[in-house]
Design an enzyme around this catalytic site. Structure first.
Site, PDB file in Angstrom:
ATOM      1  N   LYS A 176       0.671  -1.115   0.011  1.00 43.47           N
ATOM      2  CA  LYS A 176       0.106  -0.041  -0.013  1.00 43.47           C
ATOM      3  C   LYS A 176       0.852   1.354   0.137  1.00 43.47           C
ATOM      4  O   LYS A 176       1.611   1.438   0.820  1.00 43.47           O
ATOM      5  CB  LYS A 176      -0.964  -0.091   1.348  1.00 43.47           C
ATOM      6  CG  LYS A 176      -1.833   1.108   1.128  1.00 43.47           C
ATOM      7  CD  LYS A 176      -2.719   1.261   2.363  1.00 43.47           C
ATOM      8  CE  LYS A 176      -4.060   2.151   2.325  1.00 43.47           C
ATOM      9  NZ  LYS A 176      -3.578   3.400   1.666  1.00 43.47           N
ATOM     10  N   GLU A 179      -1.024   3.950  -8.354  1.00 39.46           N
ATOM     11  CA  GLU A 179      -0.453   5.073  -7.334  1.00 39.46           C
ATOM     12  C   GLU A 179       0.824   5.740  -8.198  1.00 39.46           C
ATOM     13  O   GLU A 179       1.423   5.350  -8.679  1.00 39.46           O
ATOM     14  CB  GLU A 179      -0.080   4.612  -6.092  1.00 39.46           C
ATOM     15  CG  GLU A 179      -1.205   3.949  -5.130  1.00 39.46           C
ATOM     16  CD  GLU A 179      -1.991   5.004  -4.230  1.00 39.46           C
ATOM     17  OE1 GLU A 179      -1.390   6.268  -3.944  1.00 39.46           O
ATOM     18  OE2 GLU A 179      -3.014   4.600  -3.601  1.00 39.46           O
ATOM     19  N   PHE A 207      -1.887  -1.417 -10.030  1.00 40.10           N
ATOM     20  CA  PHE A 207      -2.000  -2.539  -9.175  1.00 40.10           C
ATOM     21  C   PHE A 207      -3.405  -3.280  -9.637  1.00 40.10           C
ATOM     22  O   PHE A 207      -3.865  -4.431  -9.288  1.00 40.10           O
ATOM     23  CB  PHE A 207      -2.320  -2.474  -7.715  1.00 40.10           C
ATOM     24  CG  PHE A 207      -3.360  -1.265  -7.270  1.00 40.10           C
ATOM     25  CD1 PHE A 207      -4.476  -1.486  -7.478  1.00 40.10           C
ATOM     26  CD2 PHE A 207      -2.795  -0.116  -6.866  1.00 40.10           C
ATOM     27  CE1 PHE A 207      -5.438  -0.173  -6.994  1.00 40.10           C
ATOM     28  CE2 PHE A 207      -3.385   1.037  -6.660  1.00 40.10           C
ATOM     29  CZ  PHE A 207      -4.925   0.738  -6.630  1.00 40.10           C
ATOM     30  N   ARG A 224     -16.835   1.049  -1.347  1.00 41.14           N
ATOM     31  CA  ARG A 224     -15.844   0.748  -0.354  1.00 41.14           C
ATOM     32  C   ARG A 224     -16.130  -0.873   0.134  1.00 41.14           C
ATOM     33  O   ARG A 224     -16.976  -1.358   0.895  1.00 41.14           O
ATOM     34  CB  ARG A 224     -16.093   1.577   1.013  1.00 41.14           C
ATOM     35  CG  ARG A 224     -14.828   1.141   1.925  1.00 41.14           C
ATOM     36  CD  ARG A 224     -14.746   2.568   3.262  1.00 41.14           C
ATOM     37  NE  ARG A 224     -14.816   3.671   2.595  1.00 41.14           N
ATOM     38  CZ  ARG A 224     -13.437   4.289   2.331  1.00 41.14           C
ATOM     39  NH1 ARG A 224     -12.401   3.574   2.079  1.00 41.14           N
ATOM     40  NH2 ARG A 224     -13.364   5.349   1.767  1.00 41.14           N
ATOM     41  N   LYS A 281      -7.503  -2.710   4.125  1.00 42.62           N
ATOM     42  CA  LYS A 281      -6.375  -1.890   4.076  1.00 42.62           C
ATOM     43  C   LYS A 281      -5.964  -2.102   5.562  1.00 42.62           C
ATOM     44  O   LYS A 281      -6.581  -2.115   6.382  1.00 42.62           O
ATOM     45  CB  LYS A 281      -6.452  -0.508   3.820  1.00 42.62           C
ATOM     46  CG  LYS A 281      -7.409   0.453   4.559  1.00 42.62           C
ATOM     47  CD  LYS A 281      -7.484   1.752   4.053  1.00 42.62           C
ATOM     48  CE  LYS A 281      -8.799   2.237   4.825  1.00 42.62           C
ATOM     49  NZ  LYS A 281      -9.029   3.866   4.271  1.00 42.62           N
TER      50      LYS A 281
END
Length: 511
Positions: free
Chosen positions: A210, A259, A299, A377, A383
């Site tokens: 992450k 990201e 990812f 979500r 996470k």
């Protein structure tokens, strides 16, 4: 539609207990709204602004204004007024924003003023309203909620889907599909305490790095590349290095999720704040790129060469991602095929430790059989990141608004300096239960040194345990840092201010 209709519905949603009642209230409101009003209605009810920011500060918003006796403000008038406020710039901007806000507040009733205050300060929180709104919209037009949810996934905006549905009826749902060049809301994750808890919840899964960067969705269509943020802003022109990299990938068309990060000389991640400033910079893009080059780490993949992959599972999507994106541009991962195996569980824990040691934020744990639920979500993504706690001293508190009116809410927090004084690190009103609010209001008024229109400054005696995700640089506070995502865990009456954490303790988190 009047602003009063939204303010009343917002209040009613907080008072009814059941999901069905909330959905019914929203359906009623949507039926009453015109197609042009619905995008603003949905955004306001979710506690957001179409303008994102207005430039109006808390102190200006806290000023008292005589309310209107009768509700006459329309949604269009409010939206136009906030658009005008947000557009103000240059010399005298603060005074002009204040004047425009004053005009708006004079036209609002007491209930409308309270709604606007909470909307503009970010205190308007309606729980899982987006999910309720999807069901309310489906009920309003008489279509299955699953079809509306999928349209919202690919339409990128609940407001856009609502506007089309109310204008055209159920046939409008066919307009919303995954299309290159039209970004979709990203899939989000819930939280887990640690990696083994996440593994136990999900079963066979993958554990991924992450990264503490900027979430991006990249669309490639031939030589054309578009880069979008998680809020669907187009930032393509600000990150030319991404367009160059993605342009060379082994696919004619692709939609990628990932990201953007920056690395230092040791290939460790640079602070989030630096990346955020680079991504947010509109001027001298070439100079900004030279000073802080960024790189993507992907990812997930949503489509390749015209094929929609969102309904495929994580394993299948990763296979497609590996065919398109080289390993150097993908996040690292490890598969937990057998959650009951001590070997696999140990490997997951070791991987999580390595990720943290490399300076990253934590790990993501994803069920191998999960599809990509854009804009949701989902419980199939978890996470896991460390949460740090600090014992800090309350230096002041601001009066609350809305449900918190009459109670001291927003806490000013500080850490000890070597000379015994305290350096303010930031504020928070998060994590406070109604019981804590009542207790701290009484306690803080008892140790108040001075009362202000906005709140009280207090003797530095009361210690609170504060959870934070980390720190970020700030020129606003004397220690040069501020708390990131601070929330109150509990008060520590067993600790004196002399036992609170020091500025050096706080700065150690940065290291």
């Amino acid at each position: 539609m009047l602003l009063a209709d939204i303010a009343r519905t917002s209040r009613e949603i907080t008072t009814v207990p059941g999901r069905k009642e909330k959905v019914t209230l929203l359906a009623r409101l949507f039926r009453a709204a015109s197609p042009g009003e619905v995008p603003v209605v949905v955004t306001y009810l979710a506690g957001r602004l179409p303008q994102r920011r207005t430039g109006v500060g808390f102190r200006t918003l806290s000023e008292s204004h005589p309310p209107a006796a009768e509700a006459r403000l329309t949604i269009a008038e409010v939206d136009a007024a906030l658009e005008e406020i947000a557009a103000v710039g240059g010399k005298g901007a603060q005074a002009e924003r204040k004047r425009l806000l004053k005009t708006l507040m004079f036209a609002a009733t007491v209930e409308e003023q309270d709604f606007l205050f909470r909307l503009l300060t970010g205190e308007l929180r309606q729980g899982a309203l987006d999910a309720f709104a999807v069901e309310g919209l489906a009920e309003a037009v008489g279509v299955p909620s699953a079809q509306v949810r999928r349209a919202v996934m690919f339409g990128g905006s609940l407001g856009a889907v609502a506007s089309a549905l109310l204008a055209e009826g159920p046939s409008a749902l066919g307009e919303f599909r995954l299309t290159t060049g039209r970004p979709v809301l990203p899939m989000l994750a819930q939280s887990a305490k640690d990696v083994l808890e996440a593994v136990d919840k999900l079963g066979p899964c993958v554990v991924e790095e992450k990264l503490d960067g900027i979430r991006v969705q990249v669309h490639k269509d031939g030589d054309s590349v578009g880069v979008y943020t998680r809020t669907l802003d187009d930032i393509t022109e600000r990150l030319p290095e991404l367009s160059a990299l993605v342009g060379e990938l082994a696919a004619g068309q692709a939609v990628l999720d990932g990201e953007v990060i920056a690395l230092d000389e040791q290939r460790r991640p640079r602070p989030f704040q630096e990346v955020s400033q680079r991504v947010g910079s509109h001027v001298d893009v070439q100079g900004a790129q030279g000073a802080l080059p960024v790189t993507p780490r992907f990812f997930d993949v949503l489509s390749v060469d015209g094929r929609d992959l969102t309904d495929l599972d994580v394993s299948q999507r990763h296979e497609a991602l590996a065919r398109v994106v080289p390993e150097s541009l993908r996040v690292r991962r490890t598969v937990v095929a057998d959650p009951g195996s001590e070997e696999d569980r140990g490997a997951a824990e070791r991987f999580a430790r390595e990720v943290l040691e490399q300076g990253h934020e934590g790990v993501m744990v994803k069920a191998l059989d999960s599809s990509y639920s854009a804009g949701r979500r989902g419980a199939s993504w978890l996470k896991v990141k460390p949460v740090f706690t600090l014992d800090l001293v309350v230096l002041a508190a601001e009066w609350g608004h809305g449900r918190r009116t009459g109670r001291l809410s927003n806490l000013h927090l500080g850490a000890r300096r070597p000379d015994g004084s305290f350096a303010m690190l930031g504020k928070t009103f998060k994590g406070l239960t109604d019981e804590m609010l009542a207790w701290q209001t009484e306690r803080l008024r008892g140790i108040a040194e001075r009362e202000h229109p906005w709140g009280v400054t207090v003797r530095p005696e009361l210690v609170a345990e504060i959870a934070v995700d980390g720190l970020q640089r700030s020129t606003r506070y004397p220690a040069g840092v501020t708390l990131r995502f601070a929330r109150v865990v509990r008060y520590r009456p067993d600790k004196s201010a002399a036992e609170a954490d020091t500025v050096d303790d706080v700065l150690a988190l940065r290291r």
